[in-house]
Design a protein around this motif. Structure first.
Motif, mmCIF file in Angstrom:
data_model
loop_
_atom_site.group_PDB
_atom_site.id
_atom_site.type_symbol
_atom_site.label_atom_id
_atom_site.label_comp_id
_atom_site.label_asym_id
_atom_site.label_seq_id
_atom_site.Cartn_x
_atom_site.Cartn_y
_atom_site.Cartn_z
ATOM 1 N N LEU A 41 0.814 -1.213 0.000
ATOM 2 C CA LEU A 41 0.000 0.000 0.000
ATOM 3 C C LEU A 41 0.845 1.259 0.000
ATOM 4 N N LEU A 42 1.969 1.235 0.685
ATOM 5 C CA LEU A 42 2.851 2.404 0.667
ATOM 6 C C LEU A 42 3.458 2.612 -0.715
ATOM 7 N N ALA A 43 3.786 1.518 -1.411
ATOM 8 C CA ALA A 43 4.273 1.645 -2.788
ATOM 9 C C ALA A 43 3.176 2.219 -3.683
ATOM 10 N N LEU A 44 1.944 1.755 -3.468
ATOM 11 C CA LEU A 44 0.819 2.287 -4.236
ATOM 12 C C LEU A 44 0.617 3.767 -3.941
ATOM 13 N N ASN A 45 0.808 4.165 -2.701
ATOM 14 C CA ASN A 45 0.704 5.563 -2.316
ATOM 15 C C ASN A 45 1.678 6.417 -3.118
ATOM 16 N N TRP A 46 2.931 6.001 -3.169
ATOM 17 C CA TRP A 46 3.931 6.788 -3.894
ATOM 18 C C TRP A 46 3.644 6.791 -5.388
ATOM 19 N N LEU A 47 3.135 5.685 -5.912
ATOM 20 C CA LEU A 47 2.787 5.633 -7.335
ATOM 21 C C LEU A 47 1.650 6.592 -7.658
ATOM 22 N N ILE A 48 0.651 6.644 -6.797
ATOM 23 C CA ILE A 48 -0.462 7.577 -7.012
ATOM 24 C C ILE A 48 0.043 9.014 -6.968
ATOM 25 N N LEU A 49 0.929 9.312 -6.024
ATOM 26 C CA LEU A 49 1.448 10.676 -5.923
ATOM 27 C C LEU A 49 2.266 11.066 -7.150
ATOM 28 N N ALA A 55 -0.786 19.467 -8.694
ATOM 29 C CA ALA A 55 -2.059 20.116 -8.339
ATOM 30 C C ALA A 55 -3.237 19.260 -8.782
ATOM 31 N N SER A 56 -3.348 18.099 -8.214
ATOM 32 C CA SER A 56 -4.432 17.201 -8.594
ATOM 33 C C SER A 56 -5.237 16.821 -7.357
ATOM 34 N N ASP A 57 -6.541 16.688 -7.537
ATOM 35 C CA ASP A 57 -7.407 16.297 -6.424
ATOM 36 C C ASP A 57 -7.264 14.827 -6.077
ATOM 37 N N ILE A 58 -6.697 14.050 -6.964
ATOM 38 C CA ILE A 58 -6.555 12.606 -6.730
ATOM 39 C C ILE A 58 -5.440 12.305 -5.725
ATOM 40 N N ARG A 59 -4.626 13.290 -5.400
ATOM 41 C CA ARG A 59 -3.533 13.082 -4.435
ATOM 42 C C ARG A 59 -4.058 12.683 -3.058
ATOM 43 N N SER A 60 -5.283 13.095 -2.728
ATOM 44 C CA SER A 60 -5.832 12.717 -1.422
ATOM 45 C C SER A 60 -6.023 11.203 -1.317
ATOM 46 N N TYR A 61 -6.289 10.525 -2.430
ATOM 47 C CA TYR A 61 -6.404 9.064 -2.395
ATOM 48 C C TYR A 61 -5.057 8.419 -2.084
ATOM 49 N N GLY A 62 -4.000 9.054 -2.519
ATOM 50 C CA GLY A 62 -2.669 8.565 -2.173
ATOM 51 C C GLY A 62 -2.437 8.603 -0.681
ATOM 52 N N TYR A 63 -2.900 9.673 -0.044
ATOM 53 C CA TYR A 63 -2.730 9.776 1.400
ATOM 54 C C TYR A 63 -3.634 8.797 2.141
ATOM 55 N N LEU A 64 -4.782 8.479 1.568
ATOM 56 C CA LEU A 64 -5.643 7.468 2.180
ATOM 57 C C LEU A 64 -4.996 6.087 2.128
ATOM 58 N N THR A 65 -4.296 5.785 1.038
ATOM 59 C CA THR A 65 -3.603 4.498 0.979
ATOM 60 C C THR A 65 -2.455 4.460 1.983
ATOM 61 N N ARG A 66 -1.808 5.593 2.208
ATOM 62 C CA ARG A 66 -0.745 5.648 3.223
ATOM 63 C C ARG A 66 -1.333 5.413 4.620
ATOM 64 N N LEU A 67 -2.477 6.024 4.886
ATOM 65 C CA LEU A 67 -3.144 5.823 6.168
ATOM 66 C C LEU A 67 -3.522 4.353 6.362
ATOM 67 N N LEU A 68 -4.038 3.726 5.321
ATOM 68 C CA LEU A 68 -4.395 2.313 5.400
ATOM 69 C C LEU A 68 -3.159 1.440 5.594
ATOM 70 N N GLY A 69 -2.052 1.806 4.956
ATOM 71 C CA GLY A 69 -0.803 1.065 5.138
ATOM 72 C C GLY A 69 -0.308 1.130 6.572
ATOM 73 N N PHE A 70 -0.343 2.312 7.168
ATOM 74 C CA PHE A 70 0.069 2.441 8.565
ATOM 75 C C PHE A 70 -0.910 1.738 9.493
ATOM 76 N N ALA A 71 -2.186 1.706 9.116
ATOM 77 C CA ALA A 71 -3.166 0.968 9.916
ATOM 78 C C ALA A 71 -2.839 -0.523 9.906
ATOM 79 N N PHE A 72 -2.392 -1.054 8.766
ATOM 80 C CA PHE A 72 -1.995 -2.457 8.700
ATOM 81 C C PHE A 72 -0.796 -2.733 9.606
ATOM 82 N N ILE A 73 0.125 -1.797 9.707
ATOM 83 C CA ILE A 73 1.275 -1.979 10.594
ATOM 84 C C ILE A 73 0.816 -2.005 12.048
ATOM 85 N N ILE A 74 -0.086 -1.110 12.412
ATOM 86 C CA ILE A 74 -0.603 -1.092 13.781
ATOM 87 C C ILE A 74 -1.368 -2.376 14.073
ATOM 88 N N ILE A 75 -2.186 -2.829 13.133
ATOM 89 C CA ILE A 75 -2.935 -4.074 13.312
ATOM 90 C C ILE A 75 -1.980 -5.249 13.488
#
Length: 89
Positions: A41-49, A55-75
């Protein structure tokens, strides 16, 4: 130059993900599977970015994948700590 750095970070994240996946295949411990998914997911995050541009609105989805990646680490850490406590008398 920025694309080169992003490419190196993506490649490094994928290498780490496959490293943890190989451990999971050997030991069948969910901890390694969660870490592998997190780094994918972190690799996907960087690819999306990279693909989204500055200046794209789709960058927020990249940050959501980063959040999900860190959530997997916490889990993974919480799951590992809970499973080891069950085995201790």
């Amino acid at each position: 130059m920025t694309s080169l750095v992003y490419g190196a970070v993506i490649m490094g994240s994928l290498v780490i993900a496959f490293f943890f996946l190989s451990f999971w295949r050997r030991m069948r411990d969910r901890f390694f599977l969660f870490f592998s998914l997190a780094f994918l997911l972190l690799a996907l995050n960087w690819l999306i970015l990279v693909l989204a541009g500055e200046a794209s609105d789709i960058r927020s989805y990249g940050y959501l994948t980063r959040l999900l990646g860190f959530a997997f680490i916490i889990i993974a850490v919480v799951d590992k700590n809970r499973s080891t406590r069950k085995n201790i008398p």
